[in-house]
Design an enzyme around this catalytic site. Sequence first.
Site, PDB file in Angstrom:
ATOM      1  N   PRO A  95       8.782 119.004   3.787  1.00 48.66           N
ATOM      2  CA  PRO A  95       9.423 119.590   3.685  1.00 48.66           C
ATOM      3  C   PRO A  95      10.421 119.878   5.727  1.00 48.66           C
ATOM      4  O   PRO A  95      10.873 120.013   6.314  1.00 48.66           O
ATOM      5  CB  PRO A  95      10.120 121.229   3.472  1.00 48.66           C
ATOM      6  CG  PRO A  95       8.985 121.503   2.264  1.00 48.66           C
ATOM      7  CD  PRO A  95       8.664 119.639   2.609  1.00 48.66           C
ATOM      8  N   PRO A 134     -15.023 101.887  39.980  1.00 52.23           N
ATOM      9  CA  PRO A 134     -15.480 102.193  41.302  1.00 52.23           C
ATOM     10  C   PRO A 134     -16.691 101.985  42.202  1.00 52.23           C
ATOM     11  O   PRO A 134     -17.345 101.822  43.058  1.00 52.23           O
ATOM     12  CB  PRO A 134     -15.154 103.726  41.872  1.00 52.23           C
ATOM     13  CG  PRO A 134     -14.884 104.157  40.123  1.00 52.23           C
ATOM     14  CD  PRO A 134     -14.566 102.950  38.803  1.00 52.23           C
ATOM     15  N   ASP A 170     -18.904  90.286  42.301  1.00 49.39           N
ATOM     16  CA  ASP A 170     -19.094  91.094  43.872  1.00 49.39           C
ATOM     17  C   ASP A 170     -19.851  92.012  44.218  1.00 49.39           C
ATOM     18  O   ASP A 170     -20.613  92.797  43.395  1.00 49.39           O
ATOM     19  CB  ASP A 170     -17.873  91.597  43.821  1.00 49.39           C
ATOM     20  CG  ASP A 170     -16.353  90.443  43.905  1.00 49.39           C
ATOM     21  OD1 ASP A 170     -16.538  89.088  44.450  1.00 49.39           O
ATOM     22  OD2 ASP A 170     -14.704  90.673  43.899  1.00 49.39           O
ATOM     23  N   LYS A 214     -22.759  84.616  47.708  1.00 49.31           N
ATOM     24  CA  LYS A 214     -24.053  83.694  48.743  1.00 49.31           C
ATOM     25  C   LYS A 214     -23.551  82.010  47.485  1.00 49.31           C
ATOM     26  O   LYS A 214     -24.244  81.418  47.784  1.00 49.31           O
ATOM     27  CB  LYS A 214     -25.378  84.221  47.727  1.00 49.31           C
ATOM     28  CG  LYS A 214     -25.949  85.070  48.165  1.00 49.31           C
ATOM     29  CD  LYS A 214     -26.677  85.857  47.407  1.00 49.31           C
ATOM     30  CE  LYS A 214     -27.368  86.830  47.822  1.00 49.31           C
ATOM     31  NZ  LYS A 214     -28.612  87.026  47.772  1.00 49.31           N
ATOM     32  N   GLY A 257     -15.036  94.801  41.873  1.00 50.82           N
ATOM     33  CA  GLY A 257     -15.539  96.488  41.843  1.00 50.82           C
ATOM     34  C   GLY A 257     -13.696  96.556  41.919  1.00 50.82           C
ATOM     35  O   GLY A 257     -12.869  95.772  42.162  1.00 50.82           O
ATOM     36  N   MET A 299     -10.713  99.932  52.502  1.00 47.71           N
ATOM     37  CA  MET A 299     -11.478  99.042  54.030  1.00 47.71           C
ATOM     38  C   MET A 299     -11.224  99.332  55.086  1.00 47.71           C
ATOM     39  O   MET A 299     -10.262  98.660  56.443  1.00 47.71           O
ATOM     40  CB  MET A 299     -10.799  97.862  53.502  1.00 47.71           C
ATOM     41  CG  MET A 299     -11.000  96.944  51.944  1.00 47.71           C
ATOM     42  SD  MET A 299     -10.705  95.371  51.919  1.00 47.71           S
ATOM     43  CE  MET A 299      -9.032  95.583  51.125  1.00 47.71           C
ATOM     44  N   GLY A 352     -18.624 106.295  46.290  1.00 45.02           N
ATOM     45  CA  GLY A 352     -17.836 106.794  45.703  1.00 45.02           C
ATOM     46  C   GLY A 352     -18.363 106.763  44.413  1.00 45.02           C
ATOM     47  O   GLY A 352     -18.198 105.875  44.156  1.00 45.02           O
TER      48      GLY A 352
END
Length: 410
Positions: free
Chosen positions: A50, A177, A200, A222, A253, A337, A366
Site C-alpha cells: 500500500p 593528493p 609522477d 628520470k 598525482g 602550481m 596537503g
Amino acid sequence: MADDRNDAPAYPVGLRLSGRRVVVLGGGTVAQRRLPALVSAGADIVLVSPTATPSVEAMADAGELRWERRPYQDGDLADAWYALIATTDTAANAAASAEAEARRVWCVRSDDAEAATAWTPATGRSEGVTVAVLTGRDPRRSAAVRDAVVEGLRDGTLVAPRHRERTPGVALVGGGPGDPDLITVRGRRLLAEADVVIADRLGPRDLLDELPPHVEVIDAAKIPYGRFMAQEAINNALIEHARAGKAVVRLKGGDPFVFGRGMEEAEALAEAGIACTVVPGISSSISVPGAAGIPVTHRGVAHEFTVVSGHVAPEDPRSLVDWPALAKLRGTLVLLMAVERIGAIAASLVQHGRSADTPVAVIQEGTMAAQRRVDGTLATVAQVVADAEIRPPAVIVIGDVVTVGRAVQG
C-alpha cells in the site's frame, strides 16, 4: 518444516533472474535495501504494498519496477521465480510464505528466517566478481566477512590472480593528493595487478613500496629524454611497455585530467592503437583545502569556485587565464602550481578589482604528514609565503571561505 531441515546448511546458488518475475511484498526499508540488486539483476519486479519509502517510490517512477498499491492477496506469487516477503503484517507474511511453499517459489522472509525457503547472503562485487557470504543465523558476521573479502579484492591486499589472459594496455590512474588512503579503490586494485608502474613525483609514493618485487617501477622524472621532450618520452615509454604485453599503470598525482596532461597521454595511446583506461582521482584543488578545514563553497559565502593554473605569471604571453575576469568573481579561487608566482598573481587580482584584504590560505604538502597552512591576504601573501619558506607542492585558496574554515578549526 522438520527441525533436521533447519539444521542443515544452506545450499549456495546464484540466481539468474533477468527477465523473470520477482514479487516483492512490502515497500519499506528492507525492500529499499534489497531492490537495487534485483534491479541490477534485470528481474521483472512486481512490488505489492500500500505504501513505499520515497526511494522505492522513485524506483517505480523511473520504471525500474511495477508497483501495485495494495496489500498482499492470495495468488500474487503465481508465475514468480523468487519472492521477497518484507511487510509489517505477520499474518500476510505467513500467508504469502505458505503460497510460496505451495507454488514452489523460493521465498525470503525478513521477519522469520526459519520459515523461509531461501536466505539472502551478504553480497558485494568487485571487478566482475560477486562475493556472497552466508553464516546461517548471524547476518552481522556475514556482512563483516563480505566486507573484508571485497575490500581485499578492491585494494589488492587479497590477491586473486586472473587465470585468463589479460589484455595489455595502460591505465591512467589518478592517485589523489598524496595520502595513500585517498586513492580510489579501483586505482589501488589496478596498481596491485600492474606489471609496470610509471609514477609522477606527486603520486602517492607510499603505495609503491607495497608493490610485489616483480613490478617494474619507473620514475617519470628520470626517463631519459634524448631528442624527445619529457612528455614525448613518457608517452613512448607507455607505448613500449604496453606493446611488450605488460599491464601498465601511469600513476599521477590528483586527477589525470586536472593539469595532469592525461589527455596528451590518452591521445598518444589512441594513435598507437593501445587500450587506455582512465581512473579519475581526487583532485588536490578540492581535497587539500578540505583537509585544511576550508570548504571551497559555503552557503551564503561562495556559490562557485574556479581552479586556475599558476605555472605562468599573469603578464606572461603564454598565459591563457583571463585574470581581469577572475578578479571580478565573488567566489573562491584555487591556485595550483602558483607558489613561485603568487606575488604577481595577487598584484594582478588587486589591480583588476579584487580587494587587497581578501583572505588567502596556502597549504603545503596537503593531506600528508608534513602538511602545514599559512594565512594572509592578497596584500600580504607574497611576504607570508617568503617568510614561511613555502615550497611546492602547495595549494593556494583565495576568498572568504578561508575565514569560514579558520572559524571551524577554532
